[in-house]
Design an enzyme around this catalytic site. Structure first.
Site, PDB file in Angstrom:
ATOM      1  N   LYS A  10     -27.300  79.380  57.370  1.00  0.00           N
ATOM      2  CA  LYS A  10     -26.543  78.194  57.786  1.00  0.00           C
ATOM      3  C   LYS A  10     -27.253  76.916  57.323  1.00  0.00           C
ATOM      4  CE  LYS A  10     -24.596  80.532  61.860  1.00  0.00           C
ATOM      5  NZ  LYS A  10     -24.379  80.427  63.329  1.00  0.00           N
ATOM      6  N   TYR A  50     -14.380  80.681  61.440  1.00  0.00           N
ATOM      7  CA  TYR A  50     -14.640  80.704  62.878  1.00  0.00           C
ATOM      8  C   TYR A  50     -13.356  80.722  63.704  1.00  0.00           C
ATOM      9  CZ  TYR A  50     -19.710  80.089  62.373  1.00  0.00           C
ATOM     10  OH  TYR A  50     -21.045  80.279  62.099  1.00  0.00           O
ATOM     11  N   PHE A  58     -16.990  74.679  71.993  1.00  0.00           N
ATOM     12  CA  PHE A  58     -17.923  74.266  70.945  1.00  0.00           C
ATOM     13  C   PHE A  58     -17.333  74.394  69.531  1.00  0.00           C
ATOM     14  CE2 PHE A  58     -18.831  78.679  72.203  1.00  0.00           C
ATOM     15  CZ  PHE A  58     -18.700  79.355  70.981  1.00  0.00           C
ATOM     16  N   ARG A  87     -27.422  92.711  61.950  1.00  0.00           N
ATOM     17  CA  ARG A  87     -27.314  91.984  63.230  1.00  0.00           C
ATOM     18  C   ARG A  87     -28.599  92.155  64.045  1.00  0.00           C
ATOM     19  NH1 ARG A  87     -23.064  88.476  64.620  1.00  0.00           N
ATOM     20  NH2 ARG A  87     -23.390  89.123  66.769  1.00  0.00           N
ATOM     21  N   THR A  93     -27.313  85.945  69.579  1.00  0.00           N
ATOM     22  CA  THR A  93     -26.757  84.619  69.274  1.00  0.00           C
ATOM     23  C   THR A  93     -27.646  83.489  69.776  1.00  0.00           C
ATOM     24  OG1 THR A  93     -24.558  85.602  69.444  1.00  0.00           O
ATOM     25  CG2 THR A  93     -24.687  83.196  69.520  1.00  0.00           C
ATOM     26  N   ARG A 104     -33.767  85.004  64.170  1.00  0.00           N
ATOM     27  CA  ARG A 104     -33.544  83.932  65.145  1.00  0.00           C
ATOM     28  C   ARG A 104     -34.730  83.790  66.094  1.00  0.00           C
ATOM     29  NH1 ARG A 104     -27.166  85.552  66.109  1.00  0.00           N
ATOM     30  NH2 ARG A 104     -26.258  84.073  64.623  1.00  0.00           N
ATOM     31  N   ASN A 114     -28.589  78.264  64.955  1.00  0.00           N
ATOM     32  CA  ASN A 114     -29.314  79.540  64.972  1.00  0.00           C
ATOM     33  C   ASN A 114     -29.503  80.159  63.588  1.00  0.00           C
ATOM     34  OD1 ASN A 114     -26.737  80.470  64.585  1.00  0.00           O
ATOM     35  ND2 ASN A 114     -26.512  81.400  66.595  1.00  0.00           N
ATOM     36  N   HIS A 117     -25.868  83.691  59.937  1.00  0.00           N
ATOM     37  CA  HIS A 117     -24.640  84.378  60.352  1.00  0.00           C
ATOM     38  C   HIS A 117     -24.620  85.756  59.716  1.00  0.00           C
ATOM     39  CE1 HIS A 117     -20.371  85.254  60.994  1.00  0.00           C
ATOM     40  NE2 HIS A 117     -20.409  85.746  59.766  1.00  0.00           N
ATOM     41  N   GLU A 128     -14.464  88.385  56.118  1.00  0.00           N
ATOM     42  CA  GLU A 128     -15.354  87.299  55.689  1.00  0.00           C
ATOM     43  C   GLU A 128     -15.722  87.414  54.208  1.00  0.00           C
ATOM     44  OE1 GLU A 128     -18.505  87.610  58.570  1.00  0.00           O
ATOM     45  OE2 GLU A 128     -17.211  86.940  60.210  1.00  0.00           O
TER      46      GLU A 128
HETATM   47  P1  DAT Z   1     -22.918  85.205  66.357  1.00  0.00           P
HETATM   48  O1  DAT Z   1     -23.211  84.101  65.368  1.00  0.00           O
HETATM   49  O2  DAT Z   1     -24.187  85.789  66.923  1.00  0.00           O
HETATM   50  O3  DAT Z   1     -21.974  86.254  65.823  1.00  0.00           O
HETATM   51  P2  DAT Z   1     -20.674  84.225  67.914  1.00  0.00           P
HETATM   52  O4  DAT Z   1     -19.791  84.833  66.885  1.00  0.00           O
HETATM   53  O5  DAT Z   1     -20.424  84.547  69.341  1.00  0.00           O
HETATM   54  O6  DAT Z   1     -22.221  84.535  67.612  1.00  0.00           O
HETATM   55  O7  DAT Z   1     -20.607  82.636  67.784  1.00  0.00           O
HETATM   56  C1  DAT Z   1     -20.547  82.032  66.512  1.00  0.00           C
HETATM   57  C2  DAT Z   1     -21.441  80.830  66.508  1.00  0.00           C
HETATM   58  O8  DAT Z   1     -20.974  79.874  67.453  1.00  0.00           O
HETATM   59  C3  DAT Z   1     -22.886  81.096  66.952  1.00  0.00           C
HETATM   60  O9  DAT Z   1     -23.681  81.591  65.895  1.00  0.00           O
HETATM   61  C4  DAT Z   1     -23.323  79.745  67.411  1.00  0.00           C
HETATM   62  C5  DAT Z   1     -22.063  79.167  68.018  1.00  0.00           C
HETATM   63  N1  DAT Z   1     -22.067  79.383  69.468  1.00  0.00           N
HETATM   64  C6  DAT Z   1     -21.827  80.541  70.120  1.00  0.00           C
HETATM   65  N2  DAT Z   1     -21.915  80.372  71.456  1.00  0.00           N
HETATM   66  C7  DAT Z   1     -22.213  79.049  71.639  1.00  0.00           C
HETATM   67  C8  DAT Z   1     -22.437  78.240  72.786  1.00  0.00           C
HETATM   68  N3  DAT Z   1     -22.372  78.738  74.028  1.00  0.00           N
HETATM   69  N4  DAT Z   1     -22.727  76.936  72.584  1.00  0.00           N
HETATM   70  C9  DAT Z   1     -22.779  76.409  71.330  1.00  0.00           C
HETATM   71  N5  DAT Z   1     -22.575  77.111  70.221  1.00  0.00           N
HETATM   72  C10 DAT Z   1     -22.311  78.422  70.360  1.00  0.00           C
HETATM   73 MG    MG Z   2     -19.985  86.130  65.292  1.00  0.00          MG
END
Ligand code: DAT
Ligand code: MG
Length: 139
Positions: A10, A50, A58, A87, A93, A104, A114, A117, A128
């Site tokens: 990222k 996303y 968010f 993963r 996350t 991470r 973080n 991805h 994707e």
């Molecule tokens: P991951 O990236 O581990 O697959 P995810 O798909 O649940 O996680 O979420 C996508 C992204 O969104 C994540 O990398 C960071 C952001 N994100 C997730 N939960 C969040 C939160 N509670 N507050 C802010 N950003 C968040």
């Molecule tokens: Mg995800």
């Protein structure tokens, strides 16, 4: 059976100079790098990427962040189980929950920043890879 995942450093990871470290971990583990490209993600592509988070509070910030600077996108290949193994290498996350030794857990503290991805399953990987690299690389 082989499997491919979509992995992305990222904008925060790229800005911190962590691209080499992250690519190196994936490469040294023995996974194949099928494609690698540094570029800015277009807003429409980010919204699609996303899309599952569209209703989350968010979401706006997430799209802003992922388009705020260049990302490094990879198509990564390995045996069945590679998507999950990547993963595991990334860690959870929220980086504060991520153990040392994970990407991470070693390099991040903020859930919204973080640094990496990775696809979370075979369906999202296909989706994707197709979105960012085209259908030829998805399988
Ligand atoms: P991951 O990236 O581990 O697959 P995810 O798909 O649940 O996680 O979420 C996508 C992204 O969104 C994540 O990398 C960071 C952001 N994100 C997730 N939960 C969040 C939160 N509670 N507050 C802010 N950003 C968040
Ligand atoms: Mg995800």
């Amino acid at each position: 059976m082989s499997e491919r995942s979509f992995v992305m450093v990222k904008p925060d990871g790229v800005a911190a100079g962590l691209t080499g470290e992250i690519v190196s971990r994936i490469e040294r583990r023995g996974f194949g790098i099928v494609a690698l490209e540094k570029r800015l993600m277009a807003r429409e592509v980010a919204e699609e990427h996303y899309g599952e988070h569209r209703e989350r509070p968010f979401y706006g910030e997430l799209v802003e962040f992922i388009t705020s600077g260049p990302v490094v996108m990879l198509a990564v290949e390995g045996p069945e189980g590679t998507i999950d193994a990547l993963r595991t290498m990334m860690g959870p996350t929220n980086p504060l929950d991520a153990p040392p030794g994970t990407i991470r857990g070693d390099f991040a503290t903020d859930v919204g920043r973080n640094i990496i991805h990775g696809s979370d399953g075979t369906e999202s990987a296909t989706r994707e890879l197709t979105l960012h690299f085209g259908a030829e690389l998805s399988g």
